[in-house]
Design an enzyme around this catalytic site. Structure first.
Site, short mmCIF file in Angstrom:
data_model
loop_
_atom_site.label_atom_id
_atom_site.label_comp_id
_atom_site.label_asym_id
_atom_site.label_seq_id
_atom_site.Cartn_x
_atom_site.Cartn_y
_atom_site.Cartn_z
N CYS A 113 -20.12 -5.85 4.34
CA CYS A 113 -21.30 -5.30 4.98
C CYS A 113 -20.86 -4.30 6.03
O CYS A 113 -20.88 -4.57 7.20
CB CYS A 113 -22.08 -6.45 5.61
SG CYS A 113 -23.57 -5.99 6.46
N THR A 139 0.83 -1.20 0.00
CA THR A 139 0.00 0.00 0.00
C THR A 139 0.87 1.25 0.00
O THR A 139 0.63 2.19 -0.77
CB THR A 139 -0.94 -0.02 1.23
OG1 THR A 139 -1.97 -0.98 1.00
CG2 THR A 139 -1.60 1.34 1.47
#
Lengths: 410, 163
Positions: free
Chosen positions: A348, A92
């Protein structure tokens, strides 16, 4: 009131219990480390691991030697010179350095950045940050298998384009881009363009030669080559300008400040070396496992879609399937109770659940993306591991489908 | 993958996910409703069998397309309303449901909102064509409104006019 999170997780783990058999397939996120590399790291921590590479004493020089050796090993694997390898603490960070650092250093030659729509978030989010500072960011679409069409890239790159970023292997659906051709197209349009590729999922799985590909910047990550997490690397072609984007005291790495994670970097180099030595053996083993897993699931479970390409256009480790009438996160937890660990393209995490941007970009409907599972094999998985997954996965899917409001027609 | 935040599900959620109570479609239901959308990744359907004379909910079942918290919330809701008179059951709030689930993480609040929203819709459906009792508000409650908002957004997302 703040919940006692540690206690809550402990209770959850106790309720879950440890399954008798476990197959870890969540190598996209992080995971398995080659046994030789584990030994190497333990040995490193026991016997070294104390020096700071920028300090002039024996332990410091030892640490410096470890970092230099790791850059040699990685450089050798990708056909670069060791001075062209910059270490960070993660893939990253290396992607952030590439996108922000190259744009910043070269903004005089243009303020347009072109990325594919299926890039990793660590490419897309820095690109969005650039947008806030006056750069124009163009996201090039992909086809239904995740390939960037050369015509689309040709249309997006112009004289004001400073940077193009397309991953060599897509982290989610395993698409192996025809990158050489894309680099040529971009450089034909604008010879000054800097071409970055996130090659974290490519190294030790497909051939990565920076010369042959013609890329200027390339990202690698330690855990993606089965070393411990904690080290990333950015290949920066000699002469290509990249500026620092994080500030602090420099050590041996001029592009990324702070104390290097020397043990992780050393292990990173070792894992790359091991993977290169066994490249053919590992790749053919992974392909065999990948195909057995994919075929086995599709034979046993109805209403399943394969996400990403088939055959040679696909990374050897990647299995990504959508289970219709099934919500991915629930399926992930159900599989966990069987000791099969995977991840899902459904997350979710908000009132409106945003599924994987990669799956949406290849034209999957939201409900198809919500039912996706990502599984990655590694060279040390066995045929028995695959058989176990094939035994339990149909049961898991059946139970989650049994709960669902929407059911397949009988 | 989309962004993930560590989800310390409570033991209660995990147990209800593994062994949900009152699961399945109810053939003799006299009230039912669903809330949510497939595109948004969660749908809860609630089925009720209401005693016409006493107004007591004799049976309540659910189906869910969603994560473990969604399944657990729907299951626990059916447990909470079962045996209650409609007027009492109507008062079950998403907060109460979240607490009974062992404290849902903030990012999972919508699961209990959706469960309550689906239940209240079912209650409204029960009174369709009947005289509306005085305790049943004319206006939608926050839980019902939120379910509606999610469905409308899902529709726009599917049409490609949002997000």
């Amino acid at each position: 009131m703040e919940r006692d999170i540690a206690r809550s997780v402990r209770e959850l783990l106790e309720a879950h219990g440890r399954p008798k058999r476990e197959v870890y397939l969540d190598l996209e996120n992080v995971g398995l480390v080659l046994p030789e590399v584990v030994e190497y790291v333990i040995d490193y921590f026991r016997n070294k691991a104390i020096g700071h590479p920028a300090i002039t004493h024996r332990p410091g020089w030892e640490a410096y030697e470890a970092v230099a050796e790791a850059s040699e090993k990685i450089a050798k694997a990708i056909g670069a010179s060791p001075s062209e390898v910059a270490f960070t603490h993660s893939g990253t960070e290396a992607n952030n350095l590439a996108i922000l650092g190259a744009a910043k250093a070269n903004k005089k030659s243009g303020k347009k950045v072109v990325v594919s729509s299926v890039e990793h978030m660590s490419v897309l989010l820095p690109a969005e940050e650039l947008e806030k500072t006056g750069f124009e960011v163009v996201k090039v679409p992909v086809d239904r298998e995740g390939f960037v069409k050369p015509e689309a890239l040709e249309g997006a790159v112009d004289r004001s384009t400073v940077l193009v970023s397309v991953a060599l292997v897509n982290h989610e659906i395993g698409t192996v881009q025809r990158l050489k051709e894309l680099v040529e197209v971009a450089k034909d349009r604008n010879p000054n363009v800097i071409f970055h590729t996130d090659a974290a999922d490519a190294l030790n799985k497909v051939e990565v030669s920076v010369e042959r590909l013609g890329v200027d910047l390339a990202t690698f990550s330690s855990h993606k080559v089965y070393a411990p997490r904690g080290a990333g690397a950015l290949y920066v072609r000699e002469g290509v300008k990249v500026e620092r984007v994080v500030y602090g005291p420099l050590s041996s790495q001029v592009l990324w400040p702070g104390v290097e994670n020397v043990p992780a970097i050393a292990a990173f180099g070792r894992a790359v070396e091991l993977g290169q030595a066994k490249f053919d053996e590992h790749v053919s083993k992974m392909k065999r496992l990948r195909d057995a897993l994919t075929r086995g699931i599709m034979e046993r479970v109805p209403h399943v879609l394969l996400n990403g390409p088939k055959g040679d256009g696909r990374a050897p480790d990647n299995v990504n399937l959508s289970f219709l009438y099934c919500e991915g996160e629930a399926l992930t937890i159900e599989l966990s109770t069987y000791g099969v660990y995977v991840s899902s393209g459904s997350a979710c995490t908000t009132r409106i659940l945003e599924p994987s941007h990669v799956l949406l970009a290849i034209g999957r409907k939201r409900e198809e993306a919500h039912g996706s599972l990502l599984m990655k094999v590694w060279p040390l998985h066995s045929e028995e591991d695959v058989e176990y997954v094939l035994e339990v996965l149909p049961k898991a899917v059946e139970r989650i489908r049994g709960i669902s409001v929407e059911k397949p027609e009988a | 993958m989309a962004s993930r935040i560590p989800l310390p599900y409570s033991k209660i959620v995990f147990e209800l996910f593994k062994n949900p109570k009152n699961l399945g479609k109810m053939e003799d239901a006299n009230a039912k409703a669903s809330a949510g959308s497939l595109a948004c990744g969660d749908v809860i359907a609630i089925y009720l069998k209401v005693n016409e004379k006493t107004q007591v909910i004799e049976k309540a079942t659910f189906e869910s397309y969603g994560c473990a918290a969604n399944i657990a919330a729907a299951s626990l809701l059916t447990e909470m309303v079962k045996g209650k008179k409609l007027e009492e059951a109507w008062k079950v709030s998403w907060k109460e449901l979240s607490e009974k689930l062992g404290g849902l993480p903030r990012i999972k609040y919508h699961c209990s909102v959706l469960a309550v929203g689906a239940f209240r819709r079912a209650v409204r459906n029960y009174f369709k064509g009947k005289e509306r009792p005085s305790w049943l508000p004319d206006e939608l409650t926050p839980e019902e409104k939120q379910a509606l908002e999610e469905e409308e957004l899902a529709k726009r997302l599917s049409e490609g006019t949002a997000g």
